[in-house]
Scaffold this motif. Structure first.
Motif, PDB file in Angstrom:
ATOM      1  N   ASP A  42       0.812  -1.222   0.000  1.00  0.00           N
ATOM      2  CA  ASP A  42       0.000   0.000   0.000  1.00  0.00           C
ATOM      3  C   ASP A  42       0.843   1.268   0.000  1.00  0.00           C
ATOM      4  O   ASP A  42       0.584   2.189  -0.762  1.00  0.00           O
ATOM      5  CB  ASP A  42      -0.926   0.020   1.222  1.00  0.00           C
ATOM      6  CG  ASP A  42      -1.753   1.291   1.289  1.00  0.00           C
ATOM      7  OD1 ASP A  42      -2.637   1.467   0.441  1.00  0.00           O
ATOM      8  OD2 ASP A  42      -1.495   2.113   2.193  1.00  0.00           O
ATOM      9  N   ARG A  43       1.871   1.328   0.842  1.00  0.00           N
ATOM     10  CA  ARG A  43       2.673   2.551   0.950  1.00  0.00           C
ATOM     11  C   ARG A  43       4.012   2.276   1.620  1.00  0.00           C
ATOM     12  O   ARG A  43       4.133   1.394   2.467  1.00  0.00           O
ATOM     13  CB  ARG A  43       1.916   3.618   1.735  1.00  0.00           C
ATOM     14  CG  ARG A  43       1.678   3.258   3.217  1.00  0.00           C
ATOM     15  CD  ARG A  43       0.707   4.217   3.868  1.00  0.00           C
ATOM     16  NE  ARG A  43      -0.581   4.168   3.177  1.00  0.00           N
ATOM     17  CZ  ARG A  43      -1.470   5.172   3.169  1.00  0.00           C
ATOM     18  NH1 ARG A  43      -1.205   6.286   3.828  1.00  0.00           N
ATOM     19  NH2 ARG A  43      -2.608   5.055   2.533  1.00  0.00           N
ATOM     20  N   GLU A  76      -0.625   6.082   8.069  1.00  0.00           N
ATOM     21  CA  GLU A  76      -1.264   4.903   7.487  1.00  0.00           C
ATOM     22  C   GLU A  76      -2.609   5.231   6.841  1.00  0.00           C
ATOM     23  O   GLU A  76      -3.194   4.367   6.174  1.00  0.00           O
ATOM     24  CB  GLU A  76      -1.447   3.817   8.544  1.00  0.00           C
ATOM     25  CG  GLU A  76      -0.139   3.175   8.982  1.00  0.00           C
ATOM     26  CD  GLU A  76      -0.342   1.914   9.794  1.00  0.00           C
ATOM     27  OE1 GLU A  76      -1.497   1.652  10.215  1.00  0.00           O
ATOM     28  OE2 GLU A  76       0.643   1.186  10.014  1.00  0.00           O
ATOM     29  N   THR A  77      -3.102   6.469   7.024  1.00  0.00           N
ATOM     30  CA  THR A  77      -4.413   6.822   6.471  1.00  0.00           C
ATOM     31  C   THR A  77      -4.357   7.931   5.426  1.00  0.00           C
ATOM     32  O   THR A  77      -5.283   8.046   4.618  1.00  0.00           O
ATOM     33  CB  THR A  77      -5.386   7.250   7.583  1.00  0.00           C
ATOM     34  OG1 THR A  77      -4.918   8.477   8.177  1.00  0.00           O
ATOM     35  CG2 THR A  77      -5.513   6.169   8.640  1.00  0.00           C
ATOM     36  N   VAL A  78      -3.321   8.761   5.442  1.00  0.00           N
ATOM     37  CA  VAL A  78      -3.254   9.850   4.463  1.00  0.00           C
ATOM     38  C   VAL A  78      -3.203   9.268   3.060  1.00  0.00           C
ATOM     39  O   VAL A  78      -2.687   8.160   2.843  1.00  0.00           O
ATOM     40  CB  VAL A  78      -2.025  10.763   4.715  1.00  0.00           C
ATOM     41  CG1 VAL A  78      -2.174  11.522   6.025  1.00  0.00           C
ATOM     42  CG2 VAL A  78      -0.733   9.949   4.712  1.00  0.00           C
ATOM     43  N   THR A  79      -3.735  10.019   2.095  1.00  0.00           N
ATOM     44  CA  THR A  79      -3.875   9.482   0.749  1.00  0.00           C
ATOM     45  C   THR A  79      -2.868  10.057  -0.246  1.00  0.00           C
ATOM     46  O   THR A  79      -2.919   9.720  -1.423  1.00  0.00           O
ATOM     47  CB  THR A  79      -5.301   9.734   0.225  1.00  0.00           C
ATOM     48  OG1 THR A  79      -5.580  11.141   0.247  1.00  0.00           O
ATOM     49  CG2 THR A  79      -6.330   9.010   1.103  1.00  0.00           C
ATOM     50  N   SER A  80      -1.979  10.931   0.222  1.00  0.00           N
ATOM     51  CA  SER A  80      -0.964  11.491  -0.669  1.00  0.00           C
ATOM     52  C   SER A  80       0.244  11.940   0.143  1.00  0.00           C
ATOM     53  O   SER A  80       0.149  12.149   1.368  1.00  0.00           O
ATOM     54  CB  SER A  80      -1.525  12.685  -1.449  1.00  0.00           C
ATOM     55  OG  SER A  80      -1.766  13.788  -0.577  1.00  0.00           O
ATOM     56  N   ASP A  83      -0.476  15.317   1.728  1.00  0.00           N
ATOM     57  CA  ASP A  83      -1.212  15.229   2.986  1.00  0.00           C
ATOM     58  C   ASP A  83      -0.326  14.733   4.119  1.00  0.00           C
ATOM     59  O   ASP A  83      -0.453  15.179   5.266  1.00  0.00           O
ATOM     60  CB  ASP A  83      -2.425  14.303   2.828  1.00  0.00           C
ATOM     61  CG  ASP A  83      -3.503  14.899   1.952  1.00  0.00           C
ATOM     62  OD1 ASP A  83      -3.471  16.124   1.713  1.00  0.00           O
ATOM     63  OD2 ASP A  83      -4.388  14.141   1.486  1.00  0.00           O
ATOM     64  N   ILE A 118       2.722   6.335  -2.122  1.00  0.00           N
ATOM     65  CA  ILE A 118       1.443   5.884  -1.582  1.00  0.00           C
ATOM     66  C   ILE A 118       0.607   5.356  -2.742  1.00  0.00           C
ATOM     67  O   ILE A 118       0.351   6.084  -3.712  1.00  0.00           O
ATOM     68  CB  ILE A 118       0.701   7.012  -0.854  1.00  0.00           C
ATOM     69  CG1 ILE A 118       1.497   7.459   0.378  1.00  0.00           C
ATOM     70  CG2 ILE A 118      -0.698   6.564  -0.441  1.00  0.00           C
ATOM     71  CD1 ILE A 118       0.872   8.611   1.140  1.00  0.00           C
ATOM     72  N   GLY A 119       0.196   4.100  -2.650  1.00  0.00           N
ATOM     73  CA  GLY A 119      -0.580   3.495  -3.721  1.00  0.00           C
ATOM     74  C   GLY A 119       0.182   3.507  -5.026  1.00  0.00           C
ATOM     75  O   GLY A 119       1.373   3.191  -5.088  1.00  0.00           O
ATOM     76  N   ASP A 121       0.423   6.323  -6.834  1.00  0.00           N
ATOM     77  CA  ASP A 121       0.862   7.684  -7.098  1.00  0.00           C
ATOM     78  C   ASP A 121       2.354   7.705  -7.439  1.00  0.00           C
ATOM     79  O   ASP A 121       3.115   6.816  -7.023  1.00  0.00           O
ATOM     80  CB  ASP A 121       0.617   8.586  -5.891  1.00  0.00           C
ATOM     81  CG  ASP A 121      -0.856   8.909  -5.694  1.00  0.00           C
ATOM     82  OD1 ASP A 121      -1.657   8.570  -6.582  1.00  0.00           O
ATOM     83  OD2 ASP A 121      -1.191   9.490  -4.644  1.00  0.00           O
TER      84      ASP A 121
END
Length: 239
Positions: A42-43, A76-80, A83, A118-119, A121
């Motif tokens: 995931d990241r 663990e929750t930010v999407t970029s 962020d 992240i992901g 990106d």
């Protein structure tokens, strides 16, 4: 003093940091300034820190606590990466202000390099200032530094481009660190190096002690090559 550098190239990102801290000539200690946070598949995120040790340690402790407690906002929750930098910056400012309430005569400022992927990106690197704001790399400036930056900058300016290979970027980071250690004795080993290849989902971490054979050979070879290159330069014109 501290020196940390983060390099962003098309192939991935590289982080390099020393481990020496100073609170006067007779108070020299060793602390890692390299931190890794990741979720497999995931990241993968890396943080380097510079500045007041109490602040940097408190910031990392808060980041870890938020992850452990399952906070709504954490690394663990930010999407970029953007962020993530906002989140770390807000923590840093809050901790600096808290510490300053009890001792206004001491600077509690700290800065951070944060980057990774992240992901799906595109990998990115940011520099988070003591004020909490941040900048990122660009094609014109594919690296960022914190701490004692001037001695290690020339090699980065000459070598690093977006198309630079990841192995070359890693070597350049180590040479940049070697140049800094040569000119500033407050920067020193162990040296930590983290390499993350785009979309790999995994980091590669290396640590080099003062007596590491590779580090010694790198220093010796770089010194020799610089002298040889200098001796081959054309002499200045005669008046």
């Amino acid at each position: 003093m501290t020196y940390c550098v983060a390099i962003k190239v098309n192939a991935g990102v590289v982080f390099c940091s020393d481990s020496r801290t100073n609170a006067g000539v007779d108070q020299v200690s060793t602390y890692s300034k390299m931190y890794h946070f990741g979720i497999q598949g995931d990241r993968q995120l890396v943080i380097n820190s510079a500045g007041n040790l109490a602040t940097t340690q408190s910031v990392i402790a808060k980041i870890r606590k938020d992850i452990k407690d399952g906070a709504d906002v954490s690394l663990e929750t930010v999407t970029s990466i953007h962020d993530a930098a906002d989140y770390v910056g807000e923590i840093s400012v809050a901790i600096q202000e808290k510490h300053a309430q009890h001792n206004s005569n001491v600077s509690f400022e700290a800065s951070f390099l944060l980057g990774g992927q992240i992901g799906l990106d595109t990998p990115a690197v940011t520099l988070i200032y003591p004020q909490g704001n941040h900048i990122t790399t660009s094609d014109q400036t594919p690296y960022l530094q914190i701490g004692e930056s001037k001695y290690g900058k020339p090699i980065l300016d000459r070598i690093i481009k977006p198309e630079t290979a990841l192995d070359t970027a890693s070597l350049c980071a180590l040479v940049s660190m070697d140049s800094t250690m040569r000119s500033n004795l407050t920067v020193g080993p162990p040296i930590e190096l983290v390499v993350y290849a785009t979309d790999s989902g995994a980091i590669k971490h290396s640590s080099f002690s003062a007596d590491n054979e590779y580090l010694r050979n790198l220093t010796k070879s770089w010194d020799h090559q610089i002298v040889q290159a200098f001796l081959q330069l054309p002499p200045p014109p005669q008046s």
